[in-house]
Design a protein around this motif. Structure first.
Motif, mmCIF file in Angstrom:
data_model
loop_
_atom_site.group_PDB
_atom_site.id
_atom_site.type_symbol
_atom_site.label_atom_id
_atom_site.label_comp_id
_atom_site.label_asym_id
_atom_site.label_seq_id
_atom_site.Cartn_x
_atom_site.Cartn_y
_atom_site.Cartn_z
ATOM 1 N N ARG A 411 0.853 -1.232 -0.065
ATOM 2 C CA ARG A 411 0.082 0.087 -0.046
ATOM 3 C C ARG A 411 0.965 1.130 -0.033
ATOM 4 O O ARG A 411 1.819 1.323 0.630
ATOM 5 C CB ARG A 411 -0.997 0.122 1.459
ATOM 6 C CG ARG A 411 -1.900 -1.159 1.312
ATOM 7 C CD ARG A 411 -2.502 -1.134 2.743
ATOM 8 N NE ARG A 411 -3.668 -1.994 2.878
ATOM 9 C CZ ARG A 411 -4.959 -1.949 2.488
ATOM 10 N NH1 ARG A 411 -5.380 -0.564 2.402
ATOM 11 N NH2 ARG A 411 -5.914 -2.884 2.629
ATOM 12 N N PHE A 413 0.748 5.509 0.870
ATOM 13 C CA PHE A 413 0.089 6.415 1.183
ATOM 14 C C PHE A 413 0.707 7.661 0.880
ATOM 15 O O PHE A 413 2.079 7.738 1.388
ATOM 16 C CB PHE A 413 -0.197 6.407 2.897
ATOM 17 C CG PHE A 413 -1.192 5.465 3.352
ATOM 18 C CD1 PHE A 413 -2.435 5.281 3.010
ATOM 19 C CD2 PHE A 413 -0.584 3.993 3.509
ATOM 20 C CE1 PHE A 413 -3.356 4.465 3.412
ATOM 21 C CE2 PHE A 413 -1.531 2.864 3.909
ATOM 22 C CZ PHE A 413 -2.953 3.147 3.873
ATOM 23 N N ARG A 414 0.037 8.810 0.452
ATOM 24 C CA ARG A 414 0.756 10.154 0.410
ATOM 25 C C ARG A 414 1.409 10.725 1.630
ATOM 26 O O ARG A 414 2.315 11.482 1.488
ATOM 27 C CB ARG A 414 -0.068 11.225 -0.607
ATOM 28 C CG ARG A 414 -0.225 10.562 -2.068
ATOM 29 C CD ARG A 414 0.940 10.867 -2.936
ATOM 30 N NE ARG A 414 0.558 10.357 -4.129
ATOM 31 C CZ ARG A 414 1.825 10.288 -5.111
ATOM 32 N NH1 ARG A 414 2.908 10.520 -4.961
ATOM 33 N NH2 ARG A 414 1.552 9.791 -6.203
ATOM 34 N N ASP A 415 0.669 10.981 2.572
ATOM 35 C CA ASP A 415 0.723 11.697 3.780
ATOM 36 C C ASP A 415 1.187 10.899 4.910
ATOM 37 O O ASP A 415 0.623 9.687 5.131
ATOM 38 C CB ASP A 415 0.076 12.739 3.785
ATOM 39 C CG ASP A 415 -1.415 12.229 3.901
ATOM 40 O OD1 ASP A 415 -2.008 11.442 4.880
ATOM 41 O OD2 ASP A 415 -2.193 12.465 2.711
ATOM 42 N N GLU A 417 -0.699 11.379 7.816
ATOM 43 C CA GLU A 417 -1.923 11.037 8.617
ATOM 44 C C GLU A 417 -2.599 10.008 7.977
ATOM 45 O O GLU A 417 -3.220 8.973 8.795
ATOM 46 C CB GLU A 417 -2.710 12.466 8.357
ATOM 47 C CG GLU A 417 -2.184 13.593 9.201
ATOM 48 C CD GLU A 417 -1.021 14.203 8.501
ATOM 49 O OE1 GLU A 417 -0.328 15.396 8.940
ATOM 50 O OE2 GLU A 417 -0.760 14.095 7.198
ATOM 51 N N SER A 418 -2.723 9.625 6.814
ATOM 52 C CA SER A 418 -3.444 8.482 6.089
ATOM 53 C C SER A 418 -2.661 7.414 6.438
ATOM 54 O O SER A 418 -3.376 6.160 6.848
ATOM 55 C CB SER A 418 -3.390 8.728 4.700
ATOM 56 O OG SER A 418 -2.364 8.750 4.030
ATOM 57 N N ALA A 419 -1.316 7.267 6.408
ATOM 58 C CA ALA A 419 -0.688 6.135 6.743
ATOM 59 C C ALA A 419 -0.828 5.922 8.323
ATOM 60 O O ALA A 419 -0.982 4.429 8.648
ATOM 61 C CB ALA A 419 0.695 6.305 6.527
ATOM 62 N N GLY A 421 -3.241 6.614 10.122
ATOM 63 C CA GLY A 421 -4.608 6.239 10.355
ATOM 64 C C GLY A 421 -4.949 4.732 10.012
ATOM 65 O O GLY A 421 -5.492 3.820 10.644
ATOM 66 N N TRP A 422 -4.257 4.355 9.012
ATOM 67 C CA TRP A 422 -4.362 2.818 8.463
ATOM 68 C C TRP A 422 -3.660 1.918 9.659
ATOM 69 O O TRP A 422 -4.165 0.952 10.001
ATOM 70 C CB TRP A 422 -3.869 2.561 7.208
ATOM 71 C CG TRP A 422 -3.910 1.234 6.522
ATOM 72 C CD1 TRP A 422 -4.809 0.741 5.917
ATOM 73 C CD2 TRP A 422 -3.139 0.071 7.030
ATOM 74 N NE1 TRP A 422 -4.836 -0.660 5.733
ATOM 75 C CE2 TRP A 422 -3.756 -0.998 6.322
ATOM 76 C CE3 TRP A 422 -1.770 -0.039 7.530
ATOM 77 C CZ2 TRP A 422 -3.222 -2.272 6.323
ATOM 78 C CZ3 TRP A 422 -1.303 -1.403 7.630
ATOM 79 C CH2 TRP A 422 -1.979 -2.641 6.919
#
Length: 454
Positions: A411, A413-415, A417-419, A421-422
């Motif tokens: 996977r 993630f660009r940033d 926060e999203s990484a 969060g996952w």
């Protein structure tokens, strides 16, 4: 550095006092940063691409500097301080360090290599500190500024020194060796870090090999037994060369057992009684680093038993495979930096870490800097290795896309926060999570966001 007057400082630097008092005393060494400047120190006003120390000379004086080393001076003579004008303040700092090293009669271990310099330094310093007062590189002070500062911070009653020597470009190691004058040298490995600037592993070996060339005939160079540049370095040094390794070499680890965040082995040094080592860090590559440090400490005069005790008591600098337990999840913080070889070593360590009851091994990876045209292939190889070892890959940020693309079920993630969060929602007790990337990737931000600690 011992206390000297500003007049003596000027003489060492080949000039004279330009303003102020030549009798002012430099009693607290040198500084290049007014934020941490000790009272009684000499402030060197360095110039760089993004900074100019000359803008802070008034701040330095107000903070208690008793000497200013500058390349120009138009102000009034300061009270209780002296001004020394030189053509180049960085060259002056290096010249002062060269002078101070000549006043020190101590064994110096110089360390360079593509990976593992700091861990090897930590191991060596921990061993030597059982017998000596030790000067060791702090943080990342291993370049053309850091090495002089490290030398100048070395006290007269120091018994031994362990100094790292880093580089990004050709021509940087030799001047550091001239300042440090090591008797013992360690080249941890030759990888592809900085290949963007040096073009090939052969170019990197030539630059790192300047440490081998600098060693005296009564010195010793330590190399991993499996180093494919072993013969290259042996032919380029006057020093005795000793190989070390897992199960091979004159200094070796036997009966290696990789545990849960640690390693056990028997330290074997030819002609000495073996000693049992419990290394408080995971990874086969860390065992090699420990053996390199053990060899140097043995040549300095420590026994295998002292070496084993020092290795077992080592505390590694932050961001080097530091193991953290978080609500039943195991984290490996290896965020300090990354290149293809250190990425591979970290992934192998993760793969060797036991998990039970269906728990997962997850690698959170950022880009590897200074790879130039080699970057796409290097990132793909990292993803492919993770896939072969059954590791789930989370790639984060620009430049890491190739890692995720080459990994099975990777996977991207660009940033942060999203990484984060996952990870927060997907990780469960028993999982083991590795965090690694180049400094510019700042992967520690993902770790700290997903798994906050007090």
């Amino acid at each position: 550095m011992r206390t000297i007057t500003v007049s003596q400082l000027a003489e060492i630097l080949g000039t004279s006092v330009a303003a102020g008092s030549g009798e002012a005393r430099v009693s607290s060494g040198v500084s290049t940063d007014t934020r941490t400047l000790p009272v009684g120190s000499a402030f060197f006003a360095l110039r760089g691409e993004r900074f100019d120390g000359h803008r802070f000379t008034d701040v330095a004086l107000n903070a208690g500097a008793t000497a200013l080393v500058v390349d120009q001076w138009e102000g009034e003579a300061p009270e209780n301080a002296g001004v020394v004008v030189v053509p180049d303040t960085l060259a002056a700092l290096q010249r002062l360090a060269f002078w101070w090293r000549s006043q020190l009669d101590i064994p110096v271990i110089g360390i360079t290599g593509s990976n593992g310099k700091t861990s090897t330094k930590d191991f060596a310093a921990s061993i030597l500190s059982r017998h000596f007062k030790v000067s060791a590189t702090k943080g990342n002070l291993n370049n053309h500024i850091g090495v002089p500062l490290t030398v100048l911070s070395t006290a007269e009653d120091t018994g031994a020194a362990v100094w790292e020597m880093g580089m990004n470009h050709s021509g940087e190691i030799a001047p550091l060796c001239e300042i440090a004058r090591p008797k013992f040298g360690i080249i941890t490995n030759i990888g592809t870090a900085h290949i963007e600037y040096l073009g090939s592993r052969e170019g990197i070996a030539e630059e790192k090999g300047m440490l081998a060339r600098s060693l005296p005939s009564d010195g010793t160079l330590f190399l991993p037994a499996g180093c494919d540049f072993y013969e290259y370095f042996r032919q380029r040094t006057k020093a005795h060369v000793i190989p070390v390794g897992n199960g091979r070499g004159l200094i070796r680890a036997e009966n290696l057992e990789l545990g849960d965040g640690s390693s056990r082995f028997k330290l074997v040094i030819e002609g000495e009684a073996p000693a049992d080592v419990l290394l408080p860090v995971a990874g086969r590559h860390m065992v090699t680093n420990a053996l390199l440090a053990a060899g140097a400490a043995w040549k300095v005069g420590l026994s295998p038993e002292e070496i084993a005790a020092g290795l077992s008591a080592t505390v590694l600098t932050g961001g080097r495979l530091r193991r953290i337990e978080w609500n039943g999840i195991t984290l490996f913080d290896d965020t300090y930096n990354a290149n293809p070889e250190s990425m591979a070593a970290a992934l192998e360590t993760l793969a060797d870490t036991p998990v039970v009851n269906g728990a997962r091994r997850i690698a959170v990876l950022g880009r590897m800097a200074e790879q130039g045209e080699h970057a796409p292939a290097a990132h793909r190889r990292t993803g492919e290795l993770a896939a072969r070892r059954g590791i789930t890959v989370i790639a984060v940020g620009d430049g890491a896309e190739e890692i995720a693309g080459a990994a099975e079920n990777g996977r991207h993630f660009r940033d942060v926060e999203s990484a984060a969060g996952w990870l927060s929602s997907a990780c469960h007790p028993g999982d083991v999570v590795l965090f690694k990337g180049s400094r510019s990737a700042a992967i520690e931000r993902v770790m700290n966001s997903a798994f906050p600690r007090p």
